[in-house]
Scaffold this motif. Structure first.
Motif, short mmCIF file in Angstrom:
data_model
loop_
_atom_site.label_atom_id
_atom_site.label_comp_id
_atom_site.label_asym_id
_atom_site.label_seq_id
_atom_site.Cartn_x
_atom_site.Cartn_y
_atom_site.Cartn_z
N PRO A 65 19.30 39.72 0.22
CA PRO A 65 18.61 40.55 -0.55
C PRO A 65 19.27 41.91 -0.33
CG PRO A 65 17.33 39.89 1.36
CD PRO A 65 18.55 39.11 1.40
N TYR A 66 18.83 42.79 -1.28
CA TYR A 66 19.50 44.35 -1.35
C TYR A 66 18.47 45.14 -1.21
CZ TYR A 66 22.78 41.32 -3.53
OH TYR A 66 23.82 40.24 -3.94
N GLY A 67 18.98 46.41 -0.77
CA GLY A 67 18.04 47.59 -0.49
C GLY A 67 17.92 47.71 1.05
N HIS A 68 17.24 48.91 1.40
CA HIS A 68 17.20 49.22 2.83
C HIS A 68 16.29 48.13 3.52
CE1 HIS A 68 16.94 51.73 6.35
NE2 HIS A 68 15.77 51.64 6.40
N ALA A 69 15.25 47.78 2.92
CA ALA A 69 14.33 46.65 3.60
C ALA A 69 14.70 45.15 2.87
CB ALA A 69 12.86 47.08 3.33
N GLY A 70 15.62 45.06 2.04
CA GLY A 70 15.81 43.74 1.46
C GLY A 70 14.66 43.50 0.34
N THR A 71 14.29 44.56 -0.29
CA THR A 71 13.39 44.61 -1.64
C THR A 71 13.88 43.85 -2.69
OG1 THR A 71 12.48 46.70 -0.63
CG2 THR A 71 11.75 45.98 -2.72
N TYR A 72 15.03 43.78 -3.08
CA TYR A 72 15.59 43.37 -4.23
C TYR A 72 16.17 42.03 -4.05
CZ TYR A 72 13.63 47.50 -6.10
OH TYR A 72 13.01 48.45 -6.40
N ASP A 73 16.30 41.10 -4.94
CA ASP A 73 17.01 39.69 -4.81
C ASP A 73 18.28 39.69 -5.61
OD1 ASP A 73 15.10 38.75 -2.95
OD2 ASP A 73 13.71 38.00 -4.73
N ASP A 74 18.31 40.78 -6.56
CA ASP A 74 19.63 40.67 -7.56
C ASP A 74 19.99 42.08 -7.71
OD1 ASP A 74 18.60 41.55 -10.15
OD2 ASP A 74 17.07 39.89 -9.81
N LEU A 75 21.17 42.19 -8.01
CA LEU A 75 21.94 43.41 -8.09
C LEU A 75 21.42 44.01 -9.40
CD1 LEU A 75 25.67 42.26 -7.19
CD2 LEU A 75 24.15 43.66 -5.73
N ASP A 76 21.11 43.50 -10.58
CA ASP A 76 20.65 44.15 -11.68
C ASP A 76 19.28 44.90 -11.21
OD1 ASP A 76 18.57 43.95 -13.98
OD2 ASP A 76 20.39 43.89 -14.93
N LEU A 86 23.25 61.07 -5.08
CA LEU A 86 22.57 60.02 -6.21
C LEU A 86 22.41 60.78 -7.17
CD1 LEU A 86 22.16 56.99 -6.61
CD2 LEU A 86 19.78 57.62 -5.79
N PRO A 87 22.97 61.09 -8.22
CA PRO A 87 22.69 61.81 -9.58
C PRO A 87 21.99 61.11 -10.49
CG PRO A 87 24.98 61.01 -9.52
CD PRO A 87 24.44 60.75 -8.31
N SER A 88 21.15 61.64 -11.18
CA SER A 88 20.44 60.98 -12.36
C SER A 88 21.26 60.44 -13.47
CB SER A 88 19.37 61.93 -12.87
OG SER A 88 18.31 62.19 -11.99
N ALA A 89 21.18 59.33 -13.81
CA ALA A 89 22.06 58.68 -14.92
C ALA A 89 21.24 57.83 -15.78
CB ALA A 89 23.01 57.96 -14.16
N GLU A 90 21.53 57.85 -16.91
CA GLU A 90 21.14 56.80 -18.01
C GLU A 90 22.29 55.93 -18.29
OE1 GLU A 90 18.82 58.36 -21.54
OE2 GLU A 90 18.27 60.16 -20.26
N LEU A 91 21.85 54.46 -18.23
CA LEU A 91 22.65 53.69 -18.31
C LEU A 91 21.71 52.53 -19.39
CD1 LEU A 91 24.03 52.65 -14.75
CD2 LEU A 91 25.16 53.84 -16.50
N SER A 92 22.68 51.79 -20.41
CA SER A 92 22.28 50.73 -21.25
C SER A 92 22.17 49.38 -20.57
CB SER A 92 23.08 50.71 -22.54
OG SER A 92 24.29 50.17 -22.02
N ASP A 93 21.61 48.39 -21.08
CA ASP A 93 21.46 47.13 -20.55
C ASP A 93 22.92 46.44 -20.36
OD1 ASP A 93 18.75 47.37 -20.21
OD2 ASP A 93 18.32 46.09 -21.99
#
Length: 168
Positions: free
Chosen positions: A31-42, A107-114
């Motif tokens: 899992p991803y994130g500092h504490a393993g919070t997320y299971d996928d890259l999306d 870590l700048p703010s950004a807007e990304l589409s799907d």
């Protein structure tokens, strides 16, 4: 909680600054994130695009923060392990916002589409060694777990049930 590199450098600016791991093979290292919070890259990308919303959603869940993470599935009172989880997460968010406001955040703010997010995930997947997804290929690099190696010092990893970790 948010000591980050500060423990090593003593520099206040290094609080909440953590060494970033390589992206090589990131597709298979969750899992991803500092504490393993997320299971996928999306989900990780979406978190970074809207961290405040992601944190609000995470802590608004009807189950405790740790019950949302697979690594704590067998720990009934996992929330006592880190009682300051939400407070320290919100402190980190406040630091991020302050750094972004003064222009010192990396870590700048950004807007990304799907579609943009899908492209980023595909790019990260392209950094995965194909051998990691092929048991026959990977198996040639895993030592024989029925021995302790030529030196007798080989450490053989086991899973939670005490079974040797081997390729399938």
């Amino acid at each position: 909680g948010g000591f980050g590199r500060f423990r090593e450098t003593g520099e206040g600016a290094d609080k909440y600054a953590f060494r970033t791991p390589t992206l090589l093979n990131v597709e298979v290292t969750g899992p991803y994130g500092h504490a393993g919070t997320y299971d996928d890259l999306d989900a990780v990308i979406r978190h970074h695009l809207a961290p405040e919303q992601a944190i609000d959603d995470f802590f608004a869940s009807p189950v405790t923060w740790c019950q949302q993470m697979a690594q704590f599935s067998n720990v009934s009172d996992c929330d006592v392990l880190y009682p300051e989880a939400e407070a320290e997460t919100r402190d980190a968010l406040a630091k991020l916002k302050a750094d972004q406001a003064e222009g010192s955040s990396l870590l700048p703010s950004a807007e990304l589409s799907d579609s943009d997010i899908a492209d980023l995930v595909a790019f990260m997947a392209a950094l995965t060694d194909p051998c990691l997804k092929d048991a026959a290929c990977l198996g040639q690099w895993i030592p024989d777990t029925t021995t302790n190696g030529a030196s007798g010092l080989q450490v053989n990893a086991v899973d939670g049930n005490g079974q040797p970790l081997v390729t399938n």
